[in-house]
Design a protein around this motif. Structure first.
Motif, PDB file in Angstrom:
ATOM      1  N   TRP A   1      49.261 -32.982  49.532  1.00 51.17           N
ATOM      2  CA  TRP A   1      49.141 -33.763  49.891  1.00 51.17           C
ATOM      3  C   TRP A   1      48.007 -33.537  50.876  1.00 51.17           C
ATOM      4  O   TRP A   1      46.672 -34.412  50.738  1.00 51.17           O
ATOM      5  CB  TRP A   1      49.780 -34.921  50.707  1.00 51.17           C
TER       6      TRP A   1
ATOM      7  N   GLN B   1      45.669 -32.198  48.019  1.00 49.26           N
ATOM      8  CA  GLN B   1      44.354 -33.480  47.277  1.00 49.26           C
ATOM      9  C   GLN B   1      43.976 -34.160  48.479  1.00 49.26           C
ATOM     10  O   GLN B   1      43.005 -35.094  47.651  1.00 49.26           O
ATOM     11  CB  GLN B   1      45.716 -34.271  47.079  1.00 49.26           C
ATOM     12  N   ALA B   2      43.959 -34.500  49.149  1.00 50.91           N
ATOM     13  CA  ALA B   2      42.736 -35.193  50.430  1.00 50.91           C
ATOM     14  C   ALA B   2      41.434 -34.394  50.648  1.00 50.91           C
ATOM     15  O   ALA B   2      40.444 -34.746  51.016  1.00 50.91           O
ATOM     16  CB  ALA B   2      43.698 -35.545  52.225  1.00 50.91           C
TER      17      ALA B   2
ATOM     18  N   ILE C   1      40.266 -32.146  48.170  1.00 46.70           N
ATOM     19  CA  ILE C   1      40.034 -32.087  46.503  1.00 46.70           C
ATOM     20  C   ILE C   1      38.980 -34.010  46.369  1.00 46.70           C
ATOM     21  O   ILE C   1      38.013 -34.324  46.195  1.00 46.70           O
ATOM     22  CB  ILE C   1      41.088 -32.569  45.762  1.00 46.70           C
ATOM     23  N   ALA C   2      40.308 -34.747  47.327  1.00 40.64           N
ATOM     24  CA  ALA C   2      39.098 -36.070  47.292  1.00 40.64           C
ATOM     25  C   ALA C   2      38.131 -36.895  48.122  1.00 40.64           C
ATOM     26  O   ALA C   2      37.342 -37.383  48.048  1.00 40.64           O
ATOM     27  CB  ALA C   2      40.711 -37.093  47.342  1.00 40.64           C
ATOM     28  N   TRP C   3      38.025 -35.085  49.118  1.00 41.53           N
ATOM     29  CA  TRP C   3      37.164 -35.361  50.650  1.00 41.53           C
ATOM     30  C   TRP C   3      35.877 -34.988  50.087  1.00 41.53           C
ATOM     31  O   TRP C   3      34.737 -35.430  49.927  1.00 41.53           O
ATOM     32  CB  TRP C   3      37.492 -35.273  51.764  1.00 41.53           C
TER      33      TRP C   3
ATOM     34  N   HIS D   1      34.842 -34.925  46.533  1.00 45.22           N
ATOM     35  CA  HIS D   1      34.777 -36.317  45.431  1.00 45.22           C
ATOM     36  C   HIS D   1      33.253 -37.051  46.077  1.00 45.22           C
ATOM     37  O   HIS D   1      32.418 -37.816  45.620  1.00 45.22           O
ATOM     38  CB  HIS D   1      35.912 -36.942  44.910  1.00 45.22           C
ATOM     39  N   ARG D   2      34.241 -37.328  47.189  1.00 48.40           N
ATOM     40  CA  ARG D   2      33.049 -38.208  48.311  1.00 48.40           C
ATOM     41  C   ARG D   2      32.222 -37.895  48.997  1.00 48.40           C
ATOM     42  O   ARG D   2      31.272 -38.777  48.944  1.00 48.40           O
ATOM     43  CB  ARG D   2      34.086 -39.387  48.676  1.00 48.40           C
TER      44      ARG D   2
ATOM     45  N   GLN E   1      48.191 -29.792  41.224  1.00 52.93           N
ATOM     46  CA  GLN E   1      46.874 -30.520  41.647  1.00 52.93           C
ATOM     47  C   GLN E   1      46.362 -31.876  40.371  1.00 52.93           C
ATOM     48  O   GLN E   1      46.142 -33.252  39.832  1.00 52.93           O
ATOM     49  CB  GLN E   1      45.747 -30.282  42.098  1.00 52.93           C
TER      50      GLN E   1
ATOM     51  N   HIS F   1      47.868 -38.984  40.713  1.00 46.91           N
ATOM     52  CA  HIS F   1      46.831 -39.603  42.249  1.00 46.91           C
ATOM     53  C   HIS F   1      45.504 -38.414  42.268  1.00 46.91           C
ATOM     54  O   HIS F   1      45.064 -39.045  42.406  1.00 46.91           O
ATOM     55  CB  HIS F   1      47.689 -38.504  43.536  1.00 46.91           C
ATOM     56  N   ASN F   2      45.337 -37.318  41.208  1.00 39.86           N
ATOM     57  CA  ASN F   2      44.018 -36.840  41.098  1.00 39.86           C
ATOM     58  C   ASN F   2      43.262 -37.852  39.894  1.00 39.86           C
ATOM     59  O   ASN F   2      41.868 -36.262  39.071  1.00 39.86           O
ATOM     60  CB  ASN F   2      44.000 -35.464  40.947  1.00 39.86           C
TER      61      ASN F   2
ATOM     62  N   ILE G   1      39.117 -37.402  39.310  1.00 40.14           N
ATOM     63  CA  ILE G   1      38.701 -36.948  40.354  1.00 40.14           C
ATOM     64  C   ILE G   1      37.969 -34.791  39.583  1.00 40.14           C
ATOM     65  O   ILE G   1      37.328 -34.829  40.225  1.00 40.14           O
ATOM     66  CB  ILE G   1      39.126 -36.902  41.478  1.00 40.14           C
TER      67      ILE G   1
END
Length: 574
Positions: A185, A188-189, A191-193, A195-196, A223, A228-229, A232
């Motif tokens: 997790w 994933q957080a 990778i998402a950060w 992306h944003r 991942q 969840h990805n 992304i």
């Protein structure tokens, strides 16, 4: 004339300053606040911004998913690495690190202008899900996972991320009260950060490649498989580790959770999870050491119990059933030709010594442990295959190399093959590529700790991917720089275009795609040439894929072709 001369002089000075000035991002606005890194000159009109210790999440609670960062006032000085996540020391009798460890590091190259729209490569480190850090090992401020060489030579943005390891990252009760996968997790957080936020650093949020090695390679695989990805990740590279590896999933997490609970004076009944969440993080870390008392009958790989679990959330099903989630992701996966050496040297220490014989029976004992579920028939079939070319009196080198080969096949090669086939089978737009890294270990030789026949050991590829032959040239030869240059070119070309052959950097040989009908790969070393730029995978796997095969390759069939619905991935002896 004086006025004209002054004008020409001013113009010349302006052009001179533009040519030799350093371009930099300066203060960058992120979702949490402003950050400021440091800028360095790379020569030849190039420069680089480096941001170290940028928070992508708040300090996590014990056995809780990562939470968004609360933000900060003013300008955050991102110029130093943050502590790695809490973990055991090498001797496993103490711990280092911090619970406040969810930070990432960013390298942004610039040429004749400030960069914009660059491809992004996010690195996930390995360490058996037990140890590691976003900066890697350090010698005289030379950090293994510095992204500078990759970013500069490939003209990509490099990001390295921290995530929880050991007990705090992967302990699970096997139920919803302590589901596990906290380290996944965290990844994933991060990778998402990226992306944003990466657009503010000059990156393209639509072109993110995740790459990693060993447990990091398996993490990359996870991942790409988690729902969840979705949307992304665009590309991924797994080095010496995939989700299907026998150490990738802990299928009986409750047993180890109860052992940890007893060590920190917690009950093992339905109160266990609540008690563990209140326990001291340091004590929890110390309660999860690796049992290194290995032997051919009890291989070290079976003791890697702090690993991801099928939790019904991050991993809603067995990994072999989730490859549809990676259908649009371009994927590279490969292994080192003696990846298993570091593990089998613990199981059978004599393989490293020319002065100590390795009994032939150790081959049978190791195979017996790996094929235990298949019984005597499975063991005999495996043993006859691995010894088919021995003759009546095999040399000690042959016996020792066979043990390394057995470990490499079971722990890394065959699971990686299965992942490649599954990715290729489920791919829609995603492309699949396979490699074998075989540059000999630099410690092999008669006066060195490893035998002269050593190939590429586990983690030997890291120094080349991160460009150490260029950043520390006195420690390497020209052939090492050839390997490093080739790997950086392949990796960054792939990050740019999804094709390792095309992306602006020249490569030594063409790398063909991997498909089920044409399972091709390249062999990466310092002697690459166009005379052997690919081989059919079957040539390599004569004594490999037929022995240990992760099942099911067809996701809803078992090893005998029967339909099944459980979450087991077993190994078949043919």
């Amino acid at each position: 004339r004086t006025v004209l001369f002054v004008c020409f002089l001013c113009l010349y000075v302006c052009l001179f300053l533009k040519t030799f000035s350093l371009f930099e991002l300066g203060v960058v606005q992120t979702e949490g606040g402003k950050v400021e890194g440091k800028s360095i000159s790379l020569g030849s009109g190039r420069s680089m911004d480096i941001f170290l210790g940028v928070p992508f999440a708040d300090a996590p609670g014990t056995f809780e998913k990562p939470r968004p960062h609360r933000g900060w006032d003013g300008i955050l000085q991102a110029k130093d690495y943050k502590p790695r996540c809490l973990q055991l020391t090498v001797l496993m009798n103490d711990y280092i690190g911090s619970t406040d460890c969810l930070y990432l590091n960013i390298w942004v190259p610039h040429g004749s202008s400030v960069s914009a729209g660059l491809p992004v490569m996010v690195w996930i480190y390995g360490g058996a899900f037990l140890v590691g850090g976003s900066m890697g090992a350090n010698f005289l401020d030379n950090y293994l996972y510095s992204g500078q060489e990759i970013a500069d030579r490939g003209n990509v943005i490099v990001v390295t991320v921290g995530y929880r390891v050991g007990t705090l990252g992967f302990l699970s009760s096997g139920g919803s009260d302590l589901p596990g996968n906290y380290g996944l997790w965290d990844q994933q957080a991060a990778i998402a950060w990226v992306h944003r936020n990466i657009r503010s650093f000059g990156g393209d949020p639509g072109n993110i490649t995740v790459f990693g090695e060993s447990a990091g390679g398996a993490s990359v695989s996870f991942q790409t498989l988690t729902p969840h990805n979705k949307g992304i990740i665009r590309r991924a590279i797994s080095q010496s580790g995939v989700a299907l590896c026998p150490w990738g999933i802990n299928r009986n997490p409750r047993k180890f959770a109860e052992e940890v609970a007893q060590k920190v004076n917690c009950p093992t009944d339905n109160r266990m999870a609540a008690c563990l969440k209140m326990a001291d993080p340091g004590a929890l870390t110390l309660a999860g050491p690796l049992d290194v008392s290995a032997s051919p009958d009890n291989p070290i790989v079976f003791n890697l119990v702090l690993s991801p679990v099928i939790d019904g959330d991050f991993l809603p099903d067995d990994p072999s059933h989730l490859f549809h989630n990676a259908a649009e992701i371009d994927y590279i996966a490969g292994v080192n030709d003696m990846d298993g050496h570091i593990f089998t040297a613990l199981d059978v220490p004599s393989i490293n010594s020319d002065l100590v014989d390795t009994p032939i029976d150790d081959v049978r004992r190791l195979l017996g442990a790996y094929t235990k579920e298949k019984g005597a028939v499975g063991l005999n079939n495996a043993y006859s295959t691995y010894t088919s070319n021995w003759g009546s009196n095999p040399s000690q080198e042959t016996i020792k190399k066979t043990i390394v080969g057995v470990g490499t096949d079971y722990i890394f090669l065959v699971p990686t093959q299965a992942a490649l086939y599954l990715h290729a089978d489920h791919a829609t737009t995603g492309r699949t590529y396979s490699y074998l890294f075989s540059e000999p270990n630099r410690l092999g030789g008669p006066l060195l700790p490893y035998p002269s026949w050593m190939g590429a050991d586990h983690a030997d590829d890291l120094q080349y991917v991160f460009g150490k032959p260029f950043s520390t040239p006195l420690g390497y030869w020209d052939n090492h720089r050839r390997v490093s240059g080739a790997m950086i070119s392949y990796w960054t070309n792939f990050a740019k275009t999804g094709d390792p052959n095309n992306g602006g950097s020249s490569v030594p040989v063409n790398w063909p795609k991997f498909t089920r009908s044409a399972p091709q790969f390249i062999e990466i070393n310092s002697d690459m040439n166009n005379n052997y730029h690919f081989l059919l995978r079957e040539l390599l796997l004569t004594a490999h894929f037929l022995i240990f095969r992760p099942c099911p390759l067809n996701p809803r069939d078992d090893c005998e072709g029967n339909s099944h619905t459980n979450n087991q991935v077993t190994f078949k002896v043919t």
